[in-house]
Design an enzyme around this catalytic site. Structure first.
Site, PDB file in Angstrom:
ATOM      1  N   LYS A   1      -6.635   2.907   3.298  1.00  0.00           N
ATOM      2  CA  LYS A   1      -5.381   2.888   4.046  1.00  0.00           C
ATOM      3  C   LYS A   1      -5.431   3.789   5.280  1.00  0.00           C
ATOM      4  O   LYS A   1      -4.450   3.914   6.005  1.00  0.00           O
ATOM      5  CB  LYS A   1      -4.221   3.332   3.147  1.00  0.00           C
TER       6      LYS A   1
ATOM      7  N   ALA B   1       0.823  -1.198   0.000  1.00  0.00           N
ATOM      8  CA  ALA B   1       0.000   0.000   0.000  1.00  0.00           C
ATOM      9  C   ALA B   1       0.865   1.259   0.000  1.00  0.00           C
ATOM     10  O   ALA B   1       1.831   1.346   0.745  1.00  0.00           O
ATOM     11  CB  ALA B   1      -0.906   0.016   1.232  1.00  0.00           C
ATOM     12  N   THR B   2       0.558   2.210  -0.852  1.00  0.00           N
ATOM     13  CA  THR B   2       1.169   3.550  -0.877  1.00  0.00           C
ATOM     14  C   THR B   2       0.135   4.492  -1.467  1.00  0.00           C
ATOM     15  O   THR B   2      -0.811   4.015  -2.104  1.00  0.00           O
ATOM     16  CB  THR B   2       2.417   3.577  -1.788  1.00  0.00           C
ATOM     17  N   THR B   3       0.185   5.760  -1.401  1.00  0.00           N
ATOM     18  CA  THR B   3       1.046   6.727  -0.733  1.00  0.00           C
ATOM     19  C   THR B   3       0.177   7.521   0.240  1.00  0.00           C
ATOM     20  O   THR B   3      -0.993   7.765  -0.040  1.00  0.00           O
ATOM     21  CB  THR B   3       1.672   7.666  -1.792  1.00  0.00           C
TER      22      THR B   3
END
Length: 272
Positions: free
Chosen positions: A77, A44-46
């Site tokens: 997220k 997972a990003t950002t």
């Protein structure tokens, strides 16, 4: 029923769980060698965060990747941890989600046992302790880097805390970003950030920075107007935590995309 359930016990839910059912903790049954499997798990990003007078904004893109493949287009997220704080994750998605949810329970358990909530400093230290407890997973390639934001009722301001893989805790001033697109996002915020940003302007700066991150980092997803997938945005002020409505974010994100259609490189900082 085991005696641990009948005694007063500890105010730390993690310590209680490690004594009663350690197999329920993240990574308890992790193999001793990953054999390269870390490349087969979604990442997972950002994530970006920035303060404004009276609060803090936390925003994240929605993409999770698995190697060179998009594993998920609408991942969440960002996690509300209590009324005045939220945490976001970058790195190994599955373990990060477990860690965030366990942290939510940790804060709730402490408040029930002690009759009061932890201070923001205490929340930051507790998260560092939990990350340090997961060092074995990090050494095997399953690294999770969280970002904690909150409204400090004592100083009446928004604050941002970052971490490293071994539990090091650092307070960031004004803004910060994590994830594979963090370098591009932070550079974007640096040019647009002002000390007197309004809440709406702070959200716009966050969205601009995520757009820049997606422009240069394939693991970061930009606003998807066709699928109606937009970044998630949390705002925390003295009134508590608020997840911005999808329609509200969509309007601001669409405005950013329309501006980029005219000027692909985006707004620049004033030299005056």
């Amino acid at each position: 029923m085991p005696g641990a359930y009948m005694s007063a016990g500890t105010s730390s839910f993690t310590e209680f769980l490690s004594a009663v059912s350690p197999e329920l903790l993240p990574g308890h049954n992790l193999p001793t060698s990953t054999g390269g499997t870390e490349h087969l798990t979604p990442d997972a990003t950002t994530i970006v965060a920035l303060t404004f007078p009276g609060g803090v904004v936390l925003a994240g893109d929605r993409r999770a990747t698995q190697g060179n493949v998009i594993a998920n287009r609408d991942m969440d997220k960002l996690y509300r941890t209590d009324e005045f704080s939220a945490v976001a994750i970058a790195g190994s998605a599955g373990i990060g989600i477990e860690l965030a949810r366990l942290y939510q329970v940790e804060l709730e358990h402490y408040e029930k046992m002690e009759g009061r909530a932890l201070s923001l400093e205490g929340k930051a230290n507790k998260l560092a302790q939990m990350i340090r407890g997961n060092l074995g997973m990090a050494l095997q390639g399953f690294v999770v880097i969280p970002l904690l934001v909150g409204y400090d009722e004592n100083s009446e301001q928004g604050r941002v805390f970052s971490y490293d893989a071994v539990g090091g805790r650092y307070e960031e001033h004004r803004y910060h970003s994590i994830g594979s697109g963090s370098v591009y996002a932070r550079g974007s915020i640096k040019k647009l950030y002002k000390e007197d940003l309004s809440e709406t302007n702070a959200v716009e700066v966050a969205l601009e920075s995520l757009y820049d991150a997606a422009d240069d980092d394939t693991a970061t997803g930009g606003p998807d107007l066709h699928r109606k997938i937009y970044p998630l945005v949390d705002v925390i002020t003295e009134d508590g935590h608020r997840r911005m409505d999808t329609d509200e974010v969509a309007e601001l994100a669409t405005r950013v995309v329309e501006r980029r259609a005219v000027d692909p490189d985006g707004p620049t900082a004033s030299l005056s």
